[in-house]
Design a protein around this motif. Structure first.
Motif, PDB file in Angstrom:
ATOM      1  N   GLU A 256       0.825  -1.206   0.000  1.00  0.00           N
ATOM      2  CA  GLU A 256       0.000   0.000   0.000  1.00  0.00           C
ATOM      3  C   GLU A 256       0.861   1.259   0.000  1.00  0.00           C
ATOM      4  O   GLU A 256       1.835   1.350   0.754  1.00  0.00           O
TER       5      GLU A 256
ATOM      6  N   VAL B 120       2.483  -0.131  14.668  1.00  0.00           N
ATOM      7  CA  VAL B 120       2.782  -1.549  14.418  1.00  0.00           C
ATOM      8  C   VAL B 120       3.657  -2.107  15.532  1.00  0.00           C
ATOM      9  O   VAL B 120       3.433  -3.215  16.027  1.00  0.00           O
TER      10      VAL B 120
ATOM     11  N   GLU C 155       1.583  -2.768  18.501  1.00  0.00           N
ATOM     12  CA  GLU C 155       0.734  -3.955  18.310  1.00  0.00           C
ATOM     13  C   GLU C 155       1.528  -5.236  18.492  1.00  0.00           C
ATOM     14  O   GLU C 155       1.037  -6.200  19.069  1.00  0.00           O
TER      15      GLU C 155
ATOM     16  N   ALA D 135       3.573  -5.795   7.398  1.00  0.00           N
ATOM     17  CA  ALA D 135       3.251  -4.365   7.445  1.00  0.00           C
ATOM     18  C   ALA D 135       4.513  -3.549   7.684  1.00  0.00           C
ATOM     19  O   ALA D 135       4.727  -2.500   7.061  1.00  0.00           O
TER      20      ALA D 135
ATOM     21  N   GLN E 160      -0.726 -13.638  13.144  1.00  0.00           N
ATOM     22  CA  GLN E 160      -0.953 -12.183  13.228  1.00  0.00           C
ATOM     23  C   GLN E 160       0.386 -11.437  13.261  1.00  0.00           C
ATOM     24  O   GLN E 160       0.537 -10.369  12.669  1.00  0.00           O
TER      25      GLN E 160
ATOM     26  N   GLU F  35       1.714 -11.081   9.856  1.00  0.00           N
ATOM     27  CA  GLU F  35       1.086  -9.984   9.096  1.00  0.00           C
ATOM     28  C   GLU F  35       1.661  -8.634   9.522  1.00  0.00           C
ATOM     29  O   GLU F  35       1.839  -7.734   8.695  1.00  0.00           O
ATOM     30  N   LEU F  36       1.950  -8.507  10.823  1.00  0.00           N
ATOM     31  CA  LEU F  36       2.548  -7.237  11.283  1.00  0.00           C
ATOM     32  C   LEU F  36       3.968  -7.076  10.748  1.00  0.00           C
ATOM     33  O   LEU F  36       4.401  -5.957  10.448  1.00  0.00           O
TER      34      LEU F  36
ATOM     35  N   LEU G   8       1.828   4.950   0.937  1.00  0.00           N
ATOM     36  CA  LEU G   8       1.583   5.689   2.179  1.00  0.00           C
ATOM     37  C   LEU G   8       2.115   7.108   2.080  1.00  0.00           C
ATOM     38  O   LEU G   8       3.052   7.368   1.325  1.00  0.00           O
TER      39      LEU G   8
ATOM     40  N   GLN H 148       8.398   1.753   1.899  1.00  0.00           N
ATOM     41  CA  GLN H 148       7.805   3.028   1.470  1.00  0.00           C
ATOM     42  C   GLN H 148       8.619   4.203   2.015  1.00  0.00           C
ATOM     43  O   GLN H 148       8.849   5.186   1.317  1.00  0.00           O
TER      44      GLN H 148
ATOM     45  N   ARG I 162       3.273  10.311   7.438  1.00  0.00           N
ATOM     46  CA  ARG I 162       2.471   9.480   8.349  1.00  0.00           C
ATOM     47  C   ARG I 162       3.195   8.188   8.739  1.00  0.00           C
ATOM     48  O   ARG I 162       2.758   7.503   9.659  1.00  0.00           O
TER      49      ARG I 162
ATOM     50  N   LEU J 114       2.630   5.377  11.889  1.00  0.00           N
ATOM     51  CA  LEU J 114       2.136   4.030  11.574  1.00  0.00           C
ATOM     52  C   LEU J 114       3.113   2.967  12.072  1.00  0.00           C
ATOM     53  O   LEU J 114       2.707   1.933  12.600  1.00  0.00           O
TER      54      LEU J 114
ATOM     55  N   LEU K 213       6.177  -0.669   5.394  1.00  0.00           N
ATOM     56  CA  LEU K 213       6.444   0.664   5.953  1.00  0.00           C
ATOM     57  C   LEU K 213       7.892   1.073   5.694  1.00  0.00           C
ATOM     58  O   LEU K 213       8.170   2.206   5.293  1.00  0.00           O
TER      59      LEU K 213
END
Lengths: 580, 273
Positions: free
Chosen positions: B133, B147, B150, B227, B220, B223-224, B135, B234, B139, B143, B231
């Motif tokens: 994605e 993460v 989390e 992410a 999970q 997946e992080l 970004l 990007q 930001r 973000l 990040l």
């Protein structure tokens, strides 16, 4: 944005016992009545009015009684002479019935200023330079902002707009008079179309305003009302609509009249489709598809033509256990024509596609018999061949892979086909330099009117900028008409002088492209109300640089040809840009 | 042929023909004992001013001064032409004088940084688009912080729910360092995903020590990690796409100052001579 994946795990005993749980009444239809001022005595008076004397309350179901509709979906309003009741081009969600008094329909549209709109004039280069020189130091500066002369706010905060130059505009030769018992606004309310005329109170007038939900129920359960509403629609709009449809060009008035008499009105989907859209964004594509009301099923034999009057519909075909979008239909487009012609020629074929409502769709259904009698015989062999093209059984070649249509699927799934000027960014070309954002800020009070972020598909991003929709739900419910469509190019614009910061438009926009911003004074301090000290806000959004000599600044500022404002109703231009 | 490819061919051909014509004119002027270096010098000054105006146009978006994309095309091909004119004017060997040497180097670096930026702005964006994605640069730190929080919460949850320290140990041993690390400056050029893949492989190797509940949490966590990878990609990519301009633009302004000094000196001494 990084996707949050830490969804709370389901734990045994995670549901609190009933004694601990906070209790809320189950949401009901009339939790939010149209007006809190409607009392039982008002309803009694309405039921005794000649308008409702012939309406049999026993026809209404117990869950939706006529009394309940009048109490919760209607309100009685008084208008002073010269007060504007509806303006041409505004989007409304209610119809009006004159209880007492008279109104005038303006046959000649007054100037934008007389109606409380702002006249947009593209400035000269020097004008732009002068404005840049005088630009405010702080973002969203209040400046000389104030309510326009024609705008009045009542004690309960309701906005009322008065016509300027009443005697001149309301001259009898320029208007038509409507008296007690007459109805207007029903086309815009039920058809989700802009108001077709401006109507102004001719004297002190008492009106019954019924919001679309109530009008729909009354039309459904009262044959008298249905007859009246349908008659009004046939008289005022249907013939014109049919005459504008390519299939019916060159038909005589008499034939058009016969077609209009046989036409049925059908609606699909929720009127407030943006609420369902917000819910559906969380769901998967399959659930979303299941939520779309089926208008016609692939494999069925058609018994009439569906003409889309407003809204959008997905044209899809089965593909193994799913359905893939092949195109979408918008206003004025027809479904099932090829199959009907083929049947008329003696080769009965079932529908090759399904049709599903994307949001709220208003259609006209024209029975086959009428078309076969009046329309098909007039078509030339070449036209017939074109219209039945592609109906022959397909050869055994394998169908195209669903990925081939992925961008179309994306546009349909996200409801972006609503966009007349969607901001598309080619991520393969975009260097993330943010020149577009800076250009937007430089031309709009130092505050960019969009966010360079949004859903993506196939390397193309639909950025968070107003798309100037075909169906601008943001305009429904604006109390002052501050958000309006500009006549020239159809941009949706907000008049800062009449925006009262109620945020109805921002909440309605399905795509979240309207931002409520706090105003500042020349020193950069927030501007607050005298009464409560709450910050004064106003709605801001992309205006397509309507007041810039060079057009949208974001497009002209992109050095890499990566950004375009695209009309997503037409896939031709889009494809050309995607494959440039 | 696609429209943009056609445009590229057309402009390249036009620039090449112009460069050939200029070279021929320079050669003829030299042979005719005309001041060819003076001509090329003035031409180069004009080209440099034109090239620099591209940045000024960006500051004036409200004026109808042609689209920025047209300006970029002019900038690119005028830039190539300026390189040819510079070679005709100053030669391919470093000059003798100090100021001329600094000027020569400044032009060279400005031109090379421009060529690098051009290549980067064509090469990197498609890779960023495929990474995940897109970004907004400003930001990303927020973000990333989200993460990280989390991941920490997830590890604590695993420890609390399963009375097992496998994921917590993994966090202390590997993840804490991995999340604290920021990608190096040139990471996008190196395709710096190796560390991410190593962490993913190590997480997969832990699976045999996890009970079903921990496995769900490990999914999970995976997946992080993905992410976090996006990040970083990007952030590092966008940083590089912005940073080269911090070399190219200041150097251009510096170059213009030096050119001013050079012109003054040339005119001054030419007048005396």
């Amino acid at each position: 944005m990084a996707k949050s994946v830490s969804s709370a795990p389901v734990q045994t005993g995670s549901i609190p016992p009933q004694g601990v749980a906070s209790r809320h009444a189950a949401p009901e239809r009339w939790d939010k009545p149209f007006s809190a001022d409607m009392q039982e005595v008002d309803v009694d008076l309405l039921l005794a009015h000649p308008l409702f004397v012939a309406t049999d309350p026993r026809r209404f179901p117990a869950s939706i009684p006529l009394r309940g509709i009048l109490k919760n979906d209607a309100r009685v309003r008084r208008f002073q002479r010269g007060e504007i009741i509806v303006r041409q081009g505004d989007y409304g969600h209610s119809a009006f019935v004159i209880l007492d008094g008279a109104v005038r329909v303006l046959l000649k549209e007054p100037t934008a200023e007389q109606l409380g709109h702002r006249r947009q004039v593209r400035p000269s280069v020097w004008g732009s330079l002068a404005r840049w020189w005088r630009r405010p130091r702080f973002a969203e500066q209040a400046g000389n902002r104030g309510a326009a002369a024609e705008l009045e706010l009542t004690r309960d905060g309701e906005a009322r707009i008065f016509l300027q130059d009443v005697p001149g505009v309301l001259a009898p030769d320029r208007t038509a008079l409507l008296g007690t018992g007459e109805m207007f606004g029903e086309i815009a309310a039920l058809g989700r179309t802009p108001r077709t005329a401006t109507i102004v109170a001719d004297q002190e007038t008492q009106m019954l305003e019924i919001r679309w939900q109530g009008l729909r129920e009354i039309r459904k359960y009262s044959p008298e009302w249905k007859q009246q509403i349908d008659r009004l629609y046939r008289e005022r709009s249907l013939r014109r609509h049919l005459a504008e449809t390519a299939l019916f060009w060159n038909l005589s008035d008499e034939v058009l009249g016969r077609i209009a008499d046989a036409t049925r009105f059908e609606t699909f989907g929720e009127f407030d489709w943006h609420h369902a859209y917000h819910r559906g964004r969380e769901a998967g594509e399959r659930e979303r598809l299941e939520q779309e009301p089926l208008m016609a099923r692939e494999g069925d034999y058609p018994n009439g033509l569906l003409l889309v009057r407003s809204g959008f519909a997905r044209v899809s075909r089965r593909y193994n256990h799913g359905e893939r979008a092949e195109s979408y239909l918008g206003k004025g487009e027809a479904f099932g024509l090829g199959e009907l012609i083929s049947g008329w020629q003696g080769q009965f074929r079932p529908l090759r596609h399904s049709l599903r409502a994307l949001g709220y769709v208003d259609t006209l259904f024209i029975p086959t018999a009428v078309l076969e009698e009046h329309v098909f015989p007039r078509l030339t062999p070449a036209q017939l061949a074109t219209l039945t093209q592609g109906l022959a059984p397909e050869p055994a070649a394998p169908p195209a892979a669903p990925e081939a249509n992925s961008f179309l699927e994306f546009i349909v799934a996200q409801r972006f086909m609503n966009g007349r000027a969607a901001m598309l960014i080619d991520l393969d070309r975009c260097t993330r330099c943010d020149d577009c954002v800076r250009a937007c800020a430089a031309t709009h009070d130092n505050n960019p009117r969009f966010i360079r972020q949004g859903p993506e598909s196939d390397g193309v991003m639909v950025a968070g900028a107003c798309m100037h929709c075909v169906d601008p739900v943001c305009m429904i419910g604006c109390p002052t008409g501050a958000i309006h469509r500009e006549g020239l190019d159809g941009q949706v614009d907000i008049n800062p002088d009449t925006c009262i910061g109620c945020s109805v438009c921002a909440q309605s926009c399905p795509y979240g492209t309207i931002q409520m911003v706090a105003l500042h004074d020349a020193a950069g301090l927030p501007v607050v109300t005298e009464e409560t000290g709450a910050p004064i806000r106003r709605a801001t959004k992309c205006d397509l640089c309507i007041d810039q000599p060079s057009g949208p600044a974001c497009v002209s500022a992109c050095p890499h040809d990566a950004l375009v404002r695209a009309d997503l109703r037409s896939s031709e231009n889009l494809n050309r840009w995607l494959h440039q | 042929m696609k429209a943009l490819t056609r445009r590229r061919w057309l402009l390249s051909l036009t620039t090449a023909l112009l460069a050939l014509a200029l070279t021929a004119a320079w050669w003829l002027a030299g042979n005719a004992l005309r001041p060819a270096d003076l001509y090329t010098g003035w031409l180069l000054l004009g080209l440099l001013l034109g090239l620099a105006f591209f940045n000024a146009r960006k500051k004036l978006p409200f004026l109808p001064l042609l689209a920025a994309s047209t300006w970029l095309q002019i900038h690119l091909y005028a830039g190539w032409l300026a390189c040819v004119v510079f070679a005709l004017h100053a030669g391919l060997r470093p000059p003798g004088g100090r100021l001329e040497l600094v000027l020569w180097l400044a032009f060279l670096i400005a031109a090379l940084s421009g060529i690098f930026g051009l290549w980067l702005s064509r090469w990197l964006p498609p890779r960023l688009a495929r990474s995940g994605e897109s970004l907004v640069y400003e930001r990303i730190p927020r973000l990333r912080h989200g993460v990280e929080a989390e991941v920490l919460a997830l590890v604590r949850q695993a420890e609390k729910e399963t009375q097992s320290t496998t994921l917590a140990d993994f966090y202390l041993r590997v993840l804490a360092g991995y999340f604290a690390r920021r990608p190096p400056l040139l990471a996008p050029l190196a395709g710096d995903d190796a560390r991410h893949h190593r962490v993913i492989t190590e997480l997969a190797a832990l699976r045999r020590f996890l009970n079903p509940r921990e496995s769900v949490l490990a999914d999970q966590l995976g997946e992080l990690l993905e992410a976090k990878r996006n990040l970083d990609a990007q952030w590092a990519g966008q940083r590089l796409l912005k940073l080269w301009l911090f070399v190219h633009i200041p150097l251009t302004y510096g170059l213009l100052v030096l050119v001013g000094a050079h012109v003054w000196l040339v005119l001054h001494y030419a007048h005396r001579l």
